[in-house]
Write a protein that holds these residues in place. Sequence first.
Motif: not given
Length: 322
Positions: A231-256
């Motif tokens: 079976t495939l379970i797709e879990c809709k989720t979101y990481r709270l930090k950037g990808h790794s290390r100190f990536d601040p994840g600034k490419y993500r829109p603020e409202d998202e």
Amino acid sequence: MTATKKKLVELYTNTLRIRLFEERVFDLFSQNLIPGTVHLYLGQEAVAAGVAGALDKKDWVQSTHRGHGHVIAKGTDMKAAMAELMGKQTGTNKGKGGSMHITQFSAGVLGATGVVASGLPIAVGAALSAKLRHTNEVVACFFGDGASNNGTFGECLNMSSIWRLPLVWVLENNLYAMGTPIKLVCPTTDIAKRADGYCIPSVIVNGNNAVEVYDAATEAVSRAREGKGPTLIECKTYRLKGHSRFDPGKYRPEDEVKMWLERDAVQTTLQTVLEMKGLTKAQADTIRSQIQRELDEATKYALGSPHPDLNETFTNVYTEAR
Ligand SMILES: Cc1ncc(C[n+]2csc(CCOP(=O)(O)OP(=O)(O)O)c2C)c(N)n1
Ligand SMILES: [Mg+2]
């Protein structure tokens, strides 16, 4: 809803354990006490907690580069996991694997891996082995939305379907592969649709609610154990930090980011467990204190452990000459 009261407590406890573990890891990494890099699982905790809650001890999980949560939820000793992150001799891999290679067979953890999508064929192999040996074991394989664009995804889903393997495909759709938004590289944000092409049943769940993930995983594990295939379970989720290390994840829109913070995994899971009367607020507070103590002990243990001896540099690294 299928979870018993005991299970509800376990689901919340594991979700919070992973959150507090990862916050501690971030802190230690920032102090240069963890070498290499780390891909934090912050935000996605309910996926691992829900899936592991549906598995038995004898079952297996195959992890990814973002694996701390998977291995802890499956029962990897927290002290050994923390020591591995610090490259210490007492770690799960004797300090030679680090964040992306934590492996503990005794807990049913096949391993983490730094190569995106490389866990899928390993999971197919493990599930085929379980089927041929009639062990009744089930394998849950975690992978990301990015991994689902790798060729092995198609090959592995096909093989698992045609061989009716005891497998649960757990797709963690956190909407990004490094800095690339899924919309740029996928014609649909509901990747579960792809399972149809392999005649694999699929379900989409709120990956930020461990109870919801657990319900879906329980059904998938039953199917797998009954010999009905994956079976495939797709879990809709979101990481709270950037990808790794100190990536601040600034490419993500603020409202998202704001929208997903409002759906926080720990808060969402706690709310559901409270509503289902699995816990009271006071009990939830006690659980938090217990985890903090467990974490303090694990940190102390890892910091106090020695690095691998120089004489052991090549031990367990290469196979012995025949
Ligand atoms: C085969 C391979 N290609 C590229 C990379 C570099 N890389 C590391 S993580 C990552 C993104 C993976 O995205 P996803 O599968 O969605 O997992 P997430 O990081 O979102 O948890 C990439 C491209 C890699 N490690 N391995
Ligand atoms: Mg992703």
